[in-house]
Every structure is written in C-alpha cells, then in structure tokens.
Design a protein around this motif. Structure first.
Motif, PDB file in Angstrom:
ATOM      1  N   ILE A  21     -42.484   5.186   4.147  1.00  0.00           N
ATOM      2  CA  ILE A  21     -41.139   5.063   3.573  1.00  0.00           C
ATOM      3  C   ILE A  21     -41.253   4.931   2.064  1.00  0.00           C
ATOM      4  CG2 ILE A  21     -39.043   3.650   3.505  1.00  0.00           C
ATOM      5  CD1 ILE A  21     -39.772   2.711   6.350  1.00  0.00           C
ATOM      6  N   VAL A  22     -40.486   5.728   1.338  1.00  0.00           N
ATOM      7  CA  VAL A  22     -40.473   5.674  -0.119  1.00  0.00           C
ATOM      8  C   VAL A  22     -39.082   5.249  -0.580  1.00  0.00           C
ATOM      9  CG1 VAL A  22     -40.770   6.962  -2.267  1.00  0.00           C
ATOM     10  CG2 VAL A  22     -42.220   7.479  -0.286  1.00  0.00           C
ATOM     11  N   GLY A  23     -39.023   4.294  -1.491  1.00  0.00           N
ATOM     12  CA  GLY A  23     -37.726   3.833  -2.012  1.00  0.00           C
ATOM     13  C   GLY A  23     -37.914   3.041  -3.296  1.00  0.00           C
ATOM     14  N   ILE A  24     -36.804   2.768  -3.955  1.00  0.00           N
ATOM     15  CA  ILE A  24     -36.846   1.998  -5.201  1.00  0.00           C
ATOM     16  C   ILE A  24     -36.372   0.574  -4.930  1.00  0.00           C
ATOM     17  CG2 ILE A  24     -34.514   2.745  -5.898  1.00  0.00           C
ATOM     18  CD1 ILE A  24     -35.573   2.706  -8.818  1.00  0.00           C
ATOM     19  N   ILE A  25     -37.082  -0.396  -5.473  1.00  0.00           N
ATOM     20  CA  ILE A  25     -36.705  -1.801  -5.294  1.00  0.00           C
ATOM     21  C   ILE A  25     -35.488  -2.106  -6.157  1.00  0.00           C
ATOM     22  CG2 ILE A  25     -37.443  -4.198  -5.562  1.00  0.00           C
ATOM     23  CD1 ILE A  25     -40.311  -3.288  -5.162  1.00  0.00           C
ATOM     24  N   ILE A  26     -34.421  -2.608  -5.545  1.00  0.00           N
ATOM     25  CA  ILE A  26     -33.192  -2.922  -6.290  1.00  0.00           C
ATOM     26  C   ILE A  26     -32.909  -4.424  -6.334  1.00  0.00           C
ATOM     27  CG2 ILE A  26     -32.152  -0.673  -5.829  1.00  0.00           C
ATOM     28  CD1 ILE A  26     -30.446  -2.010  -3.668  1.00  0.00           C
ATOM     29  N   ILE A  51     -34.720  -2.244  -0.786  1.00  0.00           N
ATOM     30  CA  ILE A  51     -34.975  -0.914  -1.334  1.00  0.00           C
ATOM     31  C   ILE A  51     -33.876   0.052  -0.898  1.00  0.00           C
ATOM     32  CG2 ILE A  51     -37.477  -1.263  -1.343  1.00  0.00           C
ATOM     33  CD1 ILE A  51     -37.611   0.642   1.086  1.00  0.00           C
ATOM     34  N   ARG A  52     -33.811   1.171  -1.600  1.00  0.00           N
ATOM     35  CA  ARG A  52     -32.897   2.247  -1.222  1.00  0.00           C
ATOM     36  C   ARG A  52     -33.594   3.574  -1.490  1.00  0.00           C
ATOM     37  NH1 ARG A  52     -27.754   1.502  -4.864  1.00  0.00           N
ATOM     38  NH2 ARG A  52     -26.906   2.756  -3.149  1.00  0.00           N
ATOM     39  N   ASP A  53     -33.184   4.628  -0.768  1.00  0.00           N
ATOM     40  CA  ASP A  53     -33.743   5.953  -1.017  1.00  0.00           C
ATOM     41  C   ASP A  53     -32.669   7.014  -1.177  1.00  0.00           C
ATOM     42  OD1 ASP A  53     -32.855   6.335   1.563  1.00  0.00           O
ATOM     43  OD2 ASP A  53     -34.810   6.935   2.393  1.00  0.00           O
ATOM     44  N   SER A  54     -31.385   6.559  -1.237  1.00  0.00           N
ATOM     45  CA  SER A  54     -30.279   7.488  -1.457  1.00  0.00           C
ATOM     46  C   SER A  54     -29.090   6.710  -2.002  1.00  0.00           C
ATOM     47  CB  SER A  54     -29.893   8.199  -0.158  1.00  0.00           C
ATOM     48  OG  SER A  54     -29.197   7.310   0.705  1.00  0.00           O
ATOM     49  N   ASP A  55     -28.012   7.414  -2.303  1.00  0.00           N
ATOM     50  CA  ASP A  55     -26.799   6.752  -2.786  1.00  0.00           C
ATOM     51  C   ASP A  55     -26.265   5.750  -1.771  1.00  0.00           C
ATOM     52  OD1 ASP A  55     -27.188   8.603  -4.733  1.00  0.00           O
ATOM     53  OD2 ASP A  55     -25.203   9.521  -4.623  1.00  0.00           O
ATOM     54  N   ILE A  56     -26.509   6.009  -0.493  1.00  0.00           N
ATOM     55  CA  ILE A  56     -25.903   5.223   0.579  1.00  0.00           C
ATOM     56  C   ILE A  56     -26.890   4.293   1.268  1.00  0.00           C
ATOM     57  CG2 ILE A  56     -24.727   5.373   2.816  1.00  0.00           C
ATOM     58  CD1 ILE A  56     -23.605   8.076   1.922  1.00  0.00           C
ATOM     59  N   ASP A  57     -28.094   4.756   1.500  1.00  0.00           N
ATOM     60  CA  ASP A  57     -29.015   4.082   2.412  1.00  0.00           C
ATOM     61  C   ASP A  57     -29.815   2.975   1.729  1.00  0.00           C
ATOM     62  OD1 ASP A  57     -28.491   5.805   4.781  1.00  0.00           O
ATOM     63  OD2 ASP A  57     -29.230   7.352   3.411  1.00  0.00           O
ATOM     64  N   VAL A  58     -29.640   1.745   2.238  1.00  0.00           N
ATOM     65  CA  VAL A  58     -30.263   0.540   1.684  1.00  0.00           C
ATOM     66  C   VAL A  58     -30.779  -0.311   2.842  1.00  0.00           C
ATOM     67  CG1 VAL A  58     -29.943  -1.455   0.171  1.00  0.00           C
ATOM     68  CG2 VAL A  58     -28.564   0.597  -0.186  1.00  0.00           C
ATOM     69  N   PRO A 132     -32.309   7.011 -10.806  1.00  0.00           N
ATOM     70  CA  PRO A 132     -30.855   6.838 -10.926  1.00  0.00           C
ATOM     71  C   PRO A 132     -30.251   5.927  -9.865  1.00  0.00           C
ATOM     72  CG  PRO A 132     -31.455   9.147 -11.201  1.00  0.00           C
ATOM     73  CD  PRO A 132     -32.679   8.439 -10.704  1.00  0.00           C
ATOM     74  N   LEU A 133     -30.957   5.752  -8.737  1.00  0.00           N
ATOM     75  CA  LEU A 133     -30.425   4.922  -7.655  1.00  0.00           C
ATOM     76  C   LEU A 133     -30.326   3.461  -8.068  1.00  0.00           C
ATOM     77  CD1 LEU A 133     -32.380   6.403  -4.608  1.00  0.00           C
ATOM     78  CD2 LEU A 133     -30.097   7.023  -5.431  1.00  0.00           C
ATOM     79  N   LEU A 134     -31.073   3.075  -9.114  1.00  0.00           N
ATOM     80  CA  LEU A 134     -31.040   1.697  -9.592  1.00  0.00           C
ATOM     81  C   LEU A 134     -29.692   1.350 -10.210  1.00  0.00           C
ATOM     82  CD1 LEU A 134     -33.026  -0.729  -9.817  1.00  0.00           C
ATOM     83  CD2 LEU A 134     -33.557   0.058 -12.133  1.00  0.00           C
ATOM     84  N   HIS A 135     -28.903   2.372 -10.577  1.00  0.00           N
ATOM     85  CA  HIS A 135     -27.632   2.151 -11.265  1.00  0.00           C
ATOM     86  C   HIS A 135     -26.421   2.438 -10.376  1.00  0.00           C
ATOM     87  CE1 HIS A 135     -29.812   1.646 -15.019  1.00  0.00           C
ATOM     88  NE2 HIS A 135     -30.522   2.714 -14.699  1.00  0.00           N
ATOM     89  N   ILE A 136     -26.640   2.524  -9.082  1.00  0.00           N
ATOM     90  CA  ILE A 136     -25.532   2.740  -8.137  1.00  0.00           C
ATOM     91  C   ILE A 136     -25.291   1.445  -7.369  1.00  0.00           C
ATOM     92  CG2 ILE A 136     -24.725   4.040  -6.138  1.00  0.00           C
ATOM     93  CD1 ILE A 136     -26.463   6.354  -7.060  1.00  0.00           C
ATOM     94  N   PRO A 137     -24.112   0.831  -7.507  1.00  0.00           N
ATOM     95  CA  PRO A 137     -23.836  -0.424  -6.787  1.00  0.00           C
ATOM     96  C   PRO A 137     -23.947  -0.246  -5.280  1.00  0.00           C
ATOM     97  CG  PRO A 137     -22.211  -0.048  -8.505  1.00  0.00           C
ATOM     98  CD  PRO A 137     -23.007   1.222  -8.396  1.00  0.00           C
ATOM     99  N   THR A 138     -24.340  -1.308  -4.599  1.00  0.00           N
ATOM    100  CA  THR A 138     -24.465  -1.258  -3.147  1.00  0.00           C
ATOM    101  C   THR A 138     -23.144  -1.515  -2.440  1.00  0.00           C
ATOM    102  OG1 THR A 138     -25.109  -3.592  -3.175  1.00  0.00           O
ATOM    103  CG2 THR A 138     -26.881  -1.959  -3.192  1.00  0.00           C
ATOM    104  N   LYS A 139     -22.121  -1.901  -3.204  1.00  0.00           N
ATOM    105  CA  LYS A 139     -20.792  -2.123  -2.641  1.00  0.00           C
ATOM    106  C   LYS A 139     -19.775  -1.445  -3.546  1.00  0.00           C
ATOM    107  CE  LYS A 139     -20.015  -6.273  -0.899  1.00  0.00           C
ATOM    108  NZ  LYS A 139     -19.888  -7.747  -0.807  1.00  0.00           N
ATOM    109  N   PRO A 252     -24.053  -0.040 -14.206  1.00  0.00           N
ATOM    110  CA  PRO A 252     -23.684   0.798 -13.060  1.00  0.00           C
ATOM    111  C   PRO A 252     -23.022   2.096 -13.497  1.00  0.00           C
ATOM    112  CG  PRO A 252     -22.169  -1.067 -13.290  1.00  0.00           C
ATOM    113  CD  PRO A 252     -23.300  -1.307 -14.243  1.00  0.00           C
ATOM    114  N   HIS A 253     -23.353   3.179 -12.817  1.00  0.00           N
ATOM    115  CA  HIS A 253     -22.788   4.491 -13.128  1.00  0.00           C
ATOM    116  C   HIS A 253     -21.501   4.697 -12.318  1.00  0.00           C
ATOM    117  CE1 HIS A 253     -27.031   6.081 -14.439  1.00  0.00           C
ATOM    118  NE2 HIS A 253     -26.506   5.224 -15.280  1.00  0.00           N
ATOM    119  N   THR A 254     -20.434   4.023 -12.744  1.00  0.00           N
ATOM    120  CA  THR A 254     -19.145   4.143 -12.071  1.00  0.00           C
ATOM    121  C   THR A 254     -18.037   4.240 -13.108  1.00  0.00           C
ATOM    122  OG1 THR A 254     -18.705   1.754 -11.990  1.00  0.00           O
ATOM    123  CG2 THR A 254     -20.009   2.693 -10.183  1.00  0.00           C
TER     124      THR A 254
END
Length: 327
Positions: A21-26, A51-58, A132-139, A252-254
């Motif tokens: 599994i590959v992902g970025i630690i948030i 971690i997350r590996d997409s805009d949605i998946d955490v 870029p996933l580091l700047h996408i809020p989880t909610k 955050p990129h919003t």
C-alpha cells in the motif's frame, strides 16, 4: 518482492495477505506505552497515523511493537512523507476505539506489528502525484463552524468536536509545562481568526510533530482546515486543542479557503487597522469605556467594541483569556 501485490485503499479486503500500500501521511499521533512489561522487562507501545492515496480514500494505521520501536517509528516518519507499507494486517474498524481516531472513508484500518510488517519511504516515479493530497481536507469545508459560534460556547462546554476553517494570526513559541502527574511536556499555542468575528481563538498543540509543523505556518497567510478540533471551556474562556481525532490541513485547496485568505488579507492591509474592523463588525464606534462599563457589557454576553484607557496592573501568563480589548 515475490507474492506482494500493490493495492489501493478502495480495493482493500480481509482476504488480502501480502498487500503493498502506498499513501501519504496526513496525520499522526504520539506513541504511548501499553500493558505491563514482558518477562524480559521490555515495555510495549503503540502509535497511529493516517494515510490517503486519493482525493477520497483515507485510512488509519496502528503500529505495535516494543516501546523503543514505536518511538523510533514515530520520529522517523513525518506528516507529508509518502510511504509504502508491506504485509499489513487488514482489520474491520469498530468499537469505542473509533471515537478516538480521525474520521476516515475506509471501513477498515491497518495494523502493523514489529517484525511482521514493514514501512519505508516510497521512492517510485509516482511520488509527486501524492503530494497534492496533503492539501485536500478529509471533511467538507462547507460544514465548518465559525469562530463567532465557538466563542459563544458556555462554561459548561466540555470536549465538543468541531471543524474549523481559520487563518493563523500568531504562532507562539513552544514552552514546557509540568502536568498534574509531574510529567514534563511541550505545548504551543496558536491564535486563529476567521471572517465571522475579529476575535481570535487559541489552539493548543501538545503533539511534538504538530508543534514542529507549526513553525511553517505564517501569520495572516497560512489557512488551516482543522477537522475535529476539541473545544473546551478552560479558565475563563473557550480554547481549542489538537487531539487524537484531529487532522490539520495546511493551505487547503478549496474555494472556501481562498475566499477566507483574501478576506483576511484585505483586512490586514486596511489603513484603519483592527480598531475599525471591530467597530465595523460590532456596528458601533470604539467609544471610550471604563473598566466597570466593560465588565457590565461582558456580563450581557453580547460582543462589543470599546476603547479602554487604563494601566495594566496584573497579567496571568498561565491563564490567558480569549478576551481581546482594543486599546
């Protein structure tokens, strides 16, 4: 590695035994000792990260092992690192433990045990796609609570969790405190503002990793989306705290974050300054008031704007309040 298959978070299932599994630690939480010592005198420990590996998946990840192993793991991997996890144990999440974890999209969590699973920094060509996933809020940003509402919480408020979209006003230096149990620990206070009130809310940070990350936050420039900040009444006012449930998204990129950034930037560049900002928000001029008049207005619970001409007689640095008086 033979027999290992790369799996995305949205494809996890309990039957996968040799996943990569590959992902970025948030986000990550401080290690803590658990249970009693083994026969050899070694203490066990546990820590967690997200971690997350997409805009949605955490997903949340638990790390188990000797206290030394867990502490070393915590210090080695940082928020923003892209990691690859091999041979994890996939578990179904549930129970009271989830009340102390960040909210995630996955119905599973990952369990890593010393000597059985491995984590390393990902060095593949796709490394940059995770950043870029580091700047996408989880909610959703639209569901945040304005500071004007948070500051109205009563003294009966205790451990309420809210989402905040704020701009950093001031990052105070980290300091060392002694807890009631005699333990020494670090804490850093960050003052935050938004567009709903000129007043600021203090965010207390106790986690070493987040304390260090705050060094990068710039006053009146850094926007934070804070998912599940714990809010409590402490001393004579409301304060927020980073806890095990909290995920902080820096810059955050919003659209909502950009609107807030522009608003605060415009307020900061006005020639009239903070006094005029308070007056505009309160709908009244900053007329001179005595201490008695200020106390009476505070008792009403209605925010107001006033100019106070007085001599500072005492300040309790260990019990700063969220009250802001315009001088």
């Amino acid at each position: 590695m033979a027999g290992v298959q790369k799996v995305s978070l949205n494809s996890l299932n309990l039957n996968i035994k040799n996943a990569l599994i590959v992902g970025i630690i948030i986000a990550k939480n401080s290690p803590r000792p658990i249970g009693s010592k083994k026969k050899n005198g070694e203490t066990r420990g546990v820590m967690s990260f997200t971690i997350r590996d997409s805009d949605i998946d955490v997903i949340n990840v638990d790390v188990w092992g000797s206290e030394y192993f867990v502490l070393t793991f915590y210090e080695r991997f940082l928020v923003g690192d892209v990691v690859e996890i091999t041979s994890p144990k996939i578990c179904i999440k549930g129970g009271e433990n989830e009340n102390y974890r960040p909210q995630v999209s996955s119905p599973f969590y990952i369990s890593l045990n010393e000597g059985m699973s491995d984590v390393s920094i990902f060095g593949g060509d796709a490394f940059s796609m995770y950043l870029p996933l580091l700047h996408i809020p989880t909610k959703p940003c639209a569901g945040y609570c304005g500071l004007s509402e948070v500051l109205k919480f009563s003294e009966h408020t205790n451990n309420m969790y809210v989402d905040l979209l704020v701009v950093v006003k001031c990052v105070n230096p980290a300091k060392t405190i002694i807890t009631k149990t005699g333990t020494s620990m670090s804490v850093r206070a960050v003052e935050m503002i938004d567009s709903t009130t000129p007043a600021c809310l203090t965010l207390d940070i106790f986690d070493i990793d987040t304390i260090q990350r705050a060094e990068e936050w710039r006053p009146l420039e850094s926007v934070l989306f804070i998912a599940d900040a714990r809010v409590s009444w402490r001393g004579r006012g409301v304060r927020a705290q980073v806890c095990s449930k909290t995920i902080i998204t820096h810059q955050p990129h919003t659209p909502e974050a950009e609107v807030l950034r522009v608003h605060v930037g415009n307020q900061a560049t006005t020639r009239t300054g903070e006094v005029a900002t308070w007056a505009m928000w309160a709908g009244e001029r900053a007329n001179a008031a005595s201490v008695t008049q200020v106390r009476e207005r505070l008792a009403s619970g209605t925010p107001f704007c006033a100019a106070l001409h007085a001599v500072l007689a005492h300040i309790d640095l260990d019990e700063l309040t969220t009250l802001s008086l315009t001088n």
